[in-house]
Design a protein around this motif. Structure first.
Motif, mmCIF file in Angstrom:
data_model
loop_
_atom_site.group_PDB
_atom_site.id
_atom_site.type_symbol
_atom_site.label_atom_id
_atom_site.label_comp_id
_atom_site.label_asym_id
_atom_site.label_seq_id
_atom_site.Cartn_x
_atom_site.Cartn_y
_atom_site.Cartn_z
ATOM 1 N N PRO A 14 0.805 -1.232 0.000
ATOM 2 C CA PRO A 14 0.000 0.000 0.000
ATOM 3 C C PRO A 14 0.835 1.278 0.000
ATOM 4 C CG PRO A 14 -0.914 -1.589 1.537
ATOM 5 C CD PRO A 14 0.421 -2.135 1.118
ATOM 6 N N ILE A 15 1.992 1.266 0.664
ATOM 7 C CA ILE A 15 2.855 2.447 0.645
ATOM 8 C C ILE A 15 3.335 2.701 -0.778
ATOM 9 C CG2 ILE A 15 5.065 3.402 1.426
ATOM 10 C CD1 ILE A 15 4.637 1.818 4.053
ATOM 11 N N HIS A 16 3.784 1.664 -1.448
ATOM 12 C CA HIS A 16 4.193 1.818 -2.852
ATOM 13 C C HIS A 16 3.045 2.283 -3.721
ATOM 14 C CE1 HIS A 16 5.340 0.905 -6.944
ATOM 15 N NE2 HIS A 16 4.324 0.064 -7.008
ATOM 16 N N GLU A 17 1.852 1.755 -3.494
ATOM 17 C CA GLU A 17 0.753 1.960 -4.431
ATOM 18 C C GLU A 17 0.131 3.341 -4.393
ATOM 19 O OE1 GLU A 17 -2.013 -1.280 -3.985
ATOM 20 O OE2 GLU A 17 -0.869 -2.543 -5.374
ATOM 21 N N VAL A 18 0.633 4.249 -3.539
ATOM 22 C CA VAL A 18 0.178 5.632 -3.677
ATOM 23 C C VAL A 18 0.522 6.158 -5.064
ATOM 24 C CG1 VAL A 18 0.318 6.142 -1.201
ATOM 25 C CG2 VAL A 18 2.282 6.660 -2.679
ATOM 26 N N VAL A 19 1.533 5.565 -5.708
ATOM 27 C CA VAL A 19 1.895 5.988 -7.061
ATOM 28 C C VAL A 19 0.745 5.777 -8.031
ATOM 29 C CG1 VAL A 19 2.905 3.788 -7.823
ATOM 30 C CG2 VAL A 19 3.754 5.933 -8.784
ATOM 31 N N TYR A 20 -0.129 4.819 -7.751
ATOM 32 C CA TYR A 20 -1.271 4.536 -8.614
ATOM 33 C C TYR A 20 -2.588 5.055 -8.051
ATOM 34 C CZ TYR A 20 2.220 1.199 -10.263
ATOM 35 O OH TYR A 20 3.381 0.625 -10.717
ATOM 36 N N MET A 21 -2.676 5.161 -6.738
ATOM 37 C CA MET A 21 -3.952 5.461 -6.095
ATOM 38 C C MET A 21 -4.161 6.939 -5.782
ATOM 39 S SD MET A 21 -5.317 2.516 -6.009
ATOM 40 C CE MET A 21 -4.861 0.783 -6.112
ATOM 41 N N ALA A 22 -3.103 7.718 -5.687
ATOM 42 C CA ALA A 22 -3.220 9.129 -5.322
ATOM 43 C C ALA A 22 -3.089 10.022 -6.559
ATOM 44 C CB ALA A 22 -2.143 9.486 -4.291
ATOM 45 N N ASP A 23 -3.579 11.235 -6.434
ATOM 46 C CA ASP A 23 -3.551 12.179 -7.562
ATOM 47 C C ASP A 23 -2.185 12.829 -7.764
ATOM 48 O OD1 ASP A 23 -6.236 11.767 -8.163
ATOM 49 O OD2 ASP A 23 -6.913 13.380 -6.826
ATOM 50 N N GLU A 24 -1.465 13.038 -6.665
ATOM 51 C CA GLU A 24 -0.240 13.837 -6.752
ATOM 52 C C GLU A 24 0.803 13.277 -7.722
ATOM 53 O OE1 GLU A 24 -1.978 14.703 -2.620
ATOM 54 O OE2 GLU A 24 -1.851 13.023 -4.033
ATOM 55 N N ARG A 91 8.581 12.846 -6.294
ATOM 56 C CA ARG A 91 7.981 14.064 -5.725
ATOM 57 C C ARG A 91 6.495 13.862 -5.473
ATOM 58 N NH1 ARG A 91 10.862 16.799 -9.746
ATOM 59 N NH2 ARG A 91 8.940 17.075 -10.972
ATOM 60 N N GLY A 92 5.819 13.312 -6.466
ATOM 61 C CA GLY A 92 4.383 13.125 -6.330
ATOM 62 C C GLY A 92 4.019 12.155 -5.224
ATOM 63 N N CYS A 93 4.769 11.080 -5.108
ATOM 64 C CA CYS A 93 4.472 10.093 -4.071
ATOM 65 C C CYS A 93 4.730 10.644 -2.675
ATOM 66 C CB CYS A 93 5.275 8.823 -4.309
ATOM 67 S SG CYS A 93 4.713 7.891 -5.761
ATOM 68 N N VAL A 94 5.789 11.418 -2.524
ATOM 69 C CA VAL A 94 6.075 12.015 -1.219
ATOM 70 C C VAL A 94 5.000 13.044 -0.868
ATOM 71 C CG1 VAL A 94 7.701 13.428 0.085
ATOM 72 C CG2 VAL A 94 8.541 11.547 -1.335
ATOM 73 N N LYS A 95 4.573 13.847 -1.845
ATOM 74 C CA LYS A 95 3.482 14.797 -1.599
ATOM 75 C C LYS A 95 2.221 14.073 -1.156
ATOM 76 C CE LYS A 95 4.774 18.537 -4.797
ATOM 77 N NZ LYS A 95 4.374 19.266 -6.024
#
Length: 273
Positions: A14-24, A91-95
């Protein structure tokens, strides 16, 4: 240790998958000039490999239909370089993680989890793992939150590479793997989104191949042999992922499971589905 690999997968994926699940992350990649989801997906996920041919990306990603990779590779590199894409993705994933986690993003828990996850991520064997090896060649971010996301991504792709090894060993191709996952989730194959690119005739041919092996019955459900094979694939995937965590003591594994619990809750609550 294979049980540990499955437990920690539930934390790190789930931590990795913010790259696919979040807008940033999408926003950062779109700012480079990418339009539409799939070009930025293929650019960002394959960027650690450099400008390799579509055939290489297709082989390593494993489960895309013929032509999907070639529709994006190499044209995505006319928009931005792999280095620019990697920087935008991070950058996007950290945001995204900062927004989701709030004050927790700068807590000692994140710094400690980043330390332990990075140790495991760089302890994993690279043999036969192309995507993992590409990521492993990249610099480790200095910021703890970025480092945690990077380590989670390494561990996810290492597991994914191992899963593909297990699928190949079982004689299951990428589209058949989607069908097996759909059935495991209680869905009909046509209901599974990743099979959308296949025509009805193509999808029927995929399912027919599984029927011929005795893995799927006439009602498009698992046979006992099909369920057994899928379980064996998942068990082998766990075993292949396990060596990464051999460098961690049991108390460190327990620490990760305990301390990343609140992180996981916040990330899962933010998922769009």
């Amino acid at each position: 240790m294979s049980n540990v690999a499955r437990q920690l997968k539930e934390l790190f994926v789930p931590i990795h998958e913010v790259v696919y699940m979040a807008d940033e992350p999408n926003d950062e990649l779109q700012a480079l000039g990418y339009e539409g989801y799939w070009p930025l997906y293929f650019a960002s996920r394959s960027a650690p490999l450099g400008k390799v041919p579509a055939e290489v990306v297709d082989a390593l990603f494993y489960n895309f239909t013929p032509g999907e990779a070639a529709a994006c590779i190499p044209s995505v590199w006319e928009v931005a370089s792999p280095e620019e894409v990697l920087a935008a993705r991070e950058r996007g994933c950290v945001k995204a993680l900062r927004r989701i986690l709030g004050e927790l993003a700068d807590s000692p828990v994140i710094a400690r989890a980043a330390e332990l996850a990075t140790r495991a991520a760089y302890n994993a064997p690279a043999e036969g793992r192309g995507l993992y090896a590409g990521l492993k060649s990249l610099p480790v971010p200095a910021e703890p939150l970025a480092q945690l996301w990077h380590a989670a991504t390494l561990l996810r792709e290492h597991r994914g590479d191992g899963h593909n090894i297990a699928l190949v060993a079982a004689g299951i191709d990428g589209q058949q793997a989607h069908v097996l996952l759909a059935l495991y989730l209680g869905m009909k194959p046509r209901e599974f989104g990743r099979l959308d690119p296949l025509s009805d005739e193509q999808l029927e041919a995929v399912v027919a191949g599984l029927r011929e092996r005795g893995l799927v019955d006439a009602d498009d459900q698992f046979t006992p042999a099909g369920k057994k094979l899928r379980d064996e694939i998942e068990e082998l995937t766990d075993r292949l992922a396990a060596p990464a965590y051999s460098c961690l003591e049991q108390h460190e594994i327990d620490e990760l499971l305990t301390d990343l619990g609140p992180v996981l809750e916040k990330i899962n609550a933010d998922r769009p589905f």
